[in-house]
Design a protein around this motif. Structure first.
Motif, PDB file in Angstrom:
ATOM      1  N   MET A 350     -54.887  -0.005  19.056  1.00 14.13           N
ATOM      2  CA  MET A 350     -53.721   0.788  19.451  1.00 14.13           C
ATOM      3  C   MET A 350     -53.853   1.385  20.851  1.00 14.13           C
ATOM      4  O   MET A 350     -52.869   1.872  21.409  1.00 14.13           O
ATOM      5  CB  MET A 350     -53.526   1.956  18.464  1.00 14.13           C
ATOM      6  N   ALA A 351     -55.060   1.385  21.394  1.00 10.77           N
ATOM      7  CA  ALA A 351     -55.268   2.027  22.696  1.00 10.77           C
ATOM      8  C   ALA A 351     -54.452   1.299  23.767  1.00 10.77           C
ATOM      9  O   ALA A 351     -54.500   0.064  23.852  1.00 10.77           O
ATOM     10  CB  ALA A 351     -56.747   1.987  23.053  1.00 10.77           C
ATOM     11  N   PRO A 352     -53.678   2.031  24.583  1.00 10.45           N
ATOM     12  CA  PRO A 352     -52.869   1.347  25.595  1.00 10.45           C
ATOM     13  C   PRO A 352     -53.718   0.618  26.640  1.00 10.45           C
ATOM     14  O   PRO A 352     -53.353  -0.449  27.100  1.00 10.45           O
ATOM     15  CB  PRO A 352     -52.044   2.459  26.235  1.00 10.45           C
ATOM     16  N   ILE A 353     -54.854   1.219  27.018  1.00  6.10           N
ATOM     17  CA  ILE A 353     -55.793   0.524  27.917  1.00  6.10           C
ATOM     18  C   ILE A 353     -57.017   0.189  27.066  1.00  6.10           C
ATOM     19  O   ILE A 353     -57.576   1.067  26.412  1.00  6.10           O
ATOM     20  CB  ILE A 353     -56.229   1.427  29.094  1.00  6.10           C
ATOM     21  N   LYS A 354     -57.414  -1.061  27.088  1.00  7.71           N
ATOM     22  CA  LYS A 354     -58.536  -1.462  26.226  1.00  7.71           C
ATOM     23  C   LYS A 354     -59.882  -1.259  26.924  1.00  7.71           C
ATOM     24  O   LYS A 354     -60.850  -0.856  26.288  1.00  7.71           O
ATOM     25  CB  LYS A 354     -58.419  -2.935  25.813  1.00  7.71           C
ATOM     26  N   VAL A 355     -59.946  -1.578  28.203  1.00  2.67           N
ATOM     27  CA  VAL A 355     -61.238  -1.525  28.895  1.00  2.67           C
ATOM     28  C   VAL A 355     -61.050  -0.984  30.321  1.00  2.67           C
ATOM     29  O   VAL A 355     -60.131  -1.408  31.022  1.00  2.67           O
ATOM     30  CB  VAL A 355     -61.881  -2.942  28.999  1.00  2.67           C
ATOM     31  N   GLY A 356     -61.933  -0.053  30.714  1.00  2.94           N
ATOM     32  CA  GLY A 356     -61.977   0.398  32.103  1.00  2.94           C
ATOM     33  C   GLY A 356     -63.103  -0.351  32.798  1.00  2.94           C
ATOM     34  O   GLY A 356     -64.180  -0.505  32.218  1.00  2.94           O
ATOM     35  N   LEU A 438     -69.093 -10.609  26.727  1.00  8.56           N
ATOM     36  CA  LEU A 438     -68.072  -9.546  26.712  1.00  8.56           C
ATOM     37  C   LEU A 438     -66.826  -9.924  25.906  1.00  8.56           C
ATOM     38  O   LEU A 438     -66.361  -9.157  25.070  1.00  8.56           O
ATOM     39  CB  LEU A 438     -67.656  -9.185  28.149  1.00  8.56           C
ATOM     40  N   LEU A 439     -66.289 -11.109  26.159  1.00  6.68           N
ATOM     41  CA  LEU A 439     -65.030 -11.480  25.505  1.00  6.68           C
ATOM     42  C   LEU A 439     -65.162 -11.474  23.989  1.00  6.68           C
ATOM     43  O   LEU A 439     -64.306 -10.938  23.281  1.00  6.68           O
ATOM     44  CB  LEU A 439     -64.575 -12.862  25.987  1.00  6.68           C
ATOM     45  N   ALA A 440     -66.254 -12.052  23.489  1.00  8.93           N
ATOM     46  CA  ALA A 440     -66.459 -12.105  22.031  1.00  8.93           C
ATOM     47  C   ALA A 440     -66.608 -10.686  21.481  1.00  8.93           C
ATOM     48  O   ALA A 440     -66.063 -10.364  20.419  1.00  8.93           O
ATOM     49  CB  ALA A 440     -67.691 -12.943  21.709  1.00  8.93           C
ATOM     50  N   PHE A 441     -67.313  -9.836  22.223  1.00  6.82           N
ATOM     51  CA  PHE A 441     -67.520  -8.456  21.777  1.00  6.82           C
ATOM     52  C   PHE A 441     -66.179  -7.711  21.668  1.00  6.82           C
ATOM     53  O   PHE A 441     -65.860  -7.097  20.658  1.00  6.82           O
ATOM     54  CB  PHE A 441     -68.463  -7.732  22.747  1.00  6.82           C
ATOM     55  N   PHE A 442     -65.372  -7.807  22.721  1.00 12.67           N
ATOM     56  CA  PHE A 442     -64.092  -7.088  22.698  1.00 12.67           C
ATOM     57  C   PHE A 442     -63.157  -7.654  21.637  1.00 12.67           C
ATOM     58  O   PHE A 442     -62.425  -6.923  20.979  1.00 12.67           O
ATOM     59  CB  PHE A 442     -63.423  -7.116  24.078  1.00 12.67           C
ATOM     60  N   ASP A 443     -63.189  -8.957  21.464  1.00  7.54           N
ATOM     61  CA  ASP A 443     -62.330  -9.565  20.452  1.00  7.54           C
ATOM     62  C   ASP A 443     -62.658  -8.990  19.068  1.00  7.54           C
ATOM     63  O   ASP A 443     -61.780  -8.635  18.296  1.00  7.54           O
ATOM     64  CB  ASP A 443     -62.519 -11.085  20.455  1.00  7.54           C
ATOM     65  N   ARG A 444     -63.960  -8.864  18.799  1.00  6.84           N
ATOM     66  CA  ARG A 444     -64.411  -8.325  17.502  1.00  6.84           C
ATOM     67  C   ARG A 444     -63.969  -6.869  17.356  1.00  6.84           C
ATOM     68  O   ARG A 444     -63.432  -6.459  16.342  1.00  6.84           O
ATOM     69  CB  ARG A 444     -65.934  -8.412  17.454  1.00  6.84           C
ATOM     70  N   GLU A 445     -64.206  -6.087  18.401  1.00  3.91           N
ATOM     71  CA  GLU A 445     -63.943  -4.646  18.320  1.00  3.91           C
ATOM     72  C   GLU A 445     -62.444  -4.325  18.305  1.00  3.91           C
ATOM     73  O   GLU A 445     -62.014  -3.392  17.637  1.00  3.91           O
ATOM     74  CB  GLU A 445     -64.579  -3.926  19.521  1.00  3.91           C
TER      75      GLU A 445
END
Ligand code: ATP
Length: 448
Positions: A350-356, A438-445
């Motif tokens: 739900m976070a509007p920004i996912k990653v800084g 990174l991509l796999a990590f963010f996809d999971r989270e």
């Protein structure tokens, strides 16, 4: 609700439809709120959101008078303060009978009406009895502007689902039970838009009409199933369960065609109010549209070799209201190494920004370039934020306030071993991670 289910079809219907749709649905005649006007201040109030109470003294000490107040978080507390003030103003002695019997203005008798003060002036005698006020926004279609050109901006998305029922059912080839879901703008001429985005005149609605067989014994199962589905979806996206509740509408308050209705309510800072409604509406709407259009809205049940008008269960929620509840659920204050922090603990999805994404320093081109590369790659998939200004701690803090669940810092080591620091918002834990992971990590989270 749509893509991950096999029994749901998404729809985007028009905002302006034939006015006959709104006549058939009963909105032209009946989509009204009872309103009370103050003849002195010219202010208008929704009768069910304006409250009053008779103030009496204990031990038959007599009547002090009446107080009135608007809907607020602590009605009894505020009303008691007003009652004490009224007693002092009237120079009365004695103890006020508590708790006060607070009612909304739809319950005021003619005799009471002249005694209840207007909240605007504090004086009695200026409030009108509740009068019906249609909430639909009118517009004109075509070149001429007369009675025949009147049209309405939709006050809900649901009727677009009903009028398209046959189109959707036959083209998507779905069998009952199935649902049609729609998300889109709805417009209501609310007299008291307030509480930030809780109530506005233009808002985004998400509605489902879930079509079910007409037999008396089936609807209750679907109805309670949808209340459970709505509840667990809300908690899955980070709604605080301790602030949620259910209010079942008493049978006597239901619309004549409705079988049952439950509101999922949320405790906002301004009070506990409706977040989402789940209603069992029978087959009222399809019956109305069939009668008005002269076109059959019946469903042919192949297995049972019969035709019928399906009944519906309707979960309905305002997206804006949902966001406000999510912000209230996520807001937290804590302390990080002695410093106070304001943080929005949004669920990552739900976070509007996912990653800084932060390069540690801006005067080292290799670091800037590496960080830009990561930023450009992640940007294809997520809404990300690039920040080069200020100390890393300040940059983390700004992202905490925006509710960004993860931050990446690219530093001198990155140039050596292709790893970055991934910092997690809630725990503030920092982990070293390979850029390739990174991509796999963010996809999971984020997506679970
Ligand atoms: P309320 O009693 O708060 O006016 P309602 O009972 O009229 O709401 P519905 O007609 O059942 O609301 O609409 C379904 C959902 O749409 C509500 O649960 C709410 O989340 C949302 N909604 C309704 N009116 C507004 C509005 N003016 N602004 C934002 N959201 C709204």
């Amino acid at each position: 609700m749509v893509h991950s289910r096999d029994d749901m079809v998404g729809l985007d219907s028009s905002i302006i439809s034939s006015p006959k749709v709104w006549e058939a649905s009963g909105h032209v005649a009946g989509f009204v709120d009872p309103m009370v006007d103050c003849k002195v201040s010219k202010l208008r109030y929704r009768a069910d959101q304006l409250f009053y109470a008779k103030v009496e003294l204990v031990d038959d000490g007599g009547v002090v008078g009446y107080i009135s107040l608007l809907d607020c978080g602590d009605l009894q507390g505020e009303a008691t303060k007003l009652a004490e003030k009224l007693k002092r103003k009237g120079g009365k002695q004695g103890t006020i009978k508590l708790p006060l019997d607070i009612k909304d203005m739809t319950k005021a008798t003619e005799d009471e009406l002249v005694l209840i003060p207007s909240p605007a002036t504090g004086e009695p005698g200026s409030l009108t009895p509740p009068r019906s006020f249609n909430l639909m926004f009118q517009t004109s279609v075509g070149a001429l502007s007369d009675g025949s050109s009147t049209a309405y901006l939709r006050p809900e998305t649901a009727q677009g689902i009903f009028t398209n029922f046959k189109n959707v059912q036959s083209t998507a080839r779905v069998k009952i039970p199935f649902g049609i879901a729609q998300i889109g703008k709805a417009f209501r001429n609310e007299i008291t838009p307030r509480n930030f985005i809780f109530r506005s005149r233009e808002f985004e609605q998400m509605e489902i009409e879930y079509f079910i067989p007409p037999e008396e014994e089936v609807w209750e199962g679907f109805y309670s199933g949808w209340i459970d589905t709505a509840w667990s979806w809300l908690t899955s996206i980070g709604m605080r369960e301790d602030l949620m509740g259910k209010e079942v509408h008493p049978k006597g308050d239901l619309a004549h065609y409705a079988r049952a209705c439950t509101d999922i309510v949320f405790k906002f800072p301004f009070g506990q109010v409706e977040l989402q409604g789940v209603a069992a509406r029978g087959n009222y709407d399809l019956t109305q549209h069939q009668a008005s259009s002269g076109k059959s809205m019946e469903y042919f049940d192949e297995a049972g070799k019969r035709k019928y008008l399906p009944h519906v269960i309707e979960p309905s929620i305002g997206v804006d209201r949902l966001f406000l509840a999510l912000i209230c659920s996520a807001y937290a204050e804590d302390e990080i190494v002695g410093e106070k922090r304001v943080v929005l603990k949004f669920h990552p999805s739900m976070a509007p920004i996912k990653v800084g994404i932060f390069p540690l320093v801006k005067n080292k081109p290799e670091i800037m370039e590496k960080a830009r590369g990561i930023h450009d790659q992640l940007k294809k998939r997520y809404n990300v934020f690039w920040d080069v200004s200020g100390a890393i701690g300040r940059r983390y803090r700004r992202m905490d306030e925006a509710g960004t669940p993860f931050c990446i810092t690219v530093d001198f080591d990155t140039l050596e071993d292709d790893t970055v620091t991934v910092r997690e918002r809630d725990s503030t834990k920092q982990t070293r991670m390979k850029v390739d992971d990174l991509l796999a990590f963010f996809d999971r989270e984020i997506n679970g």
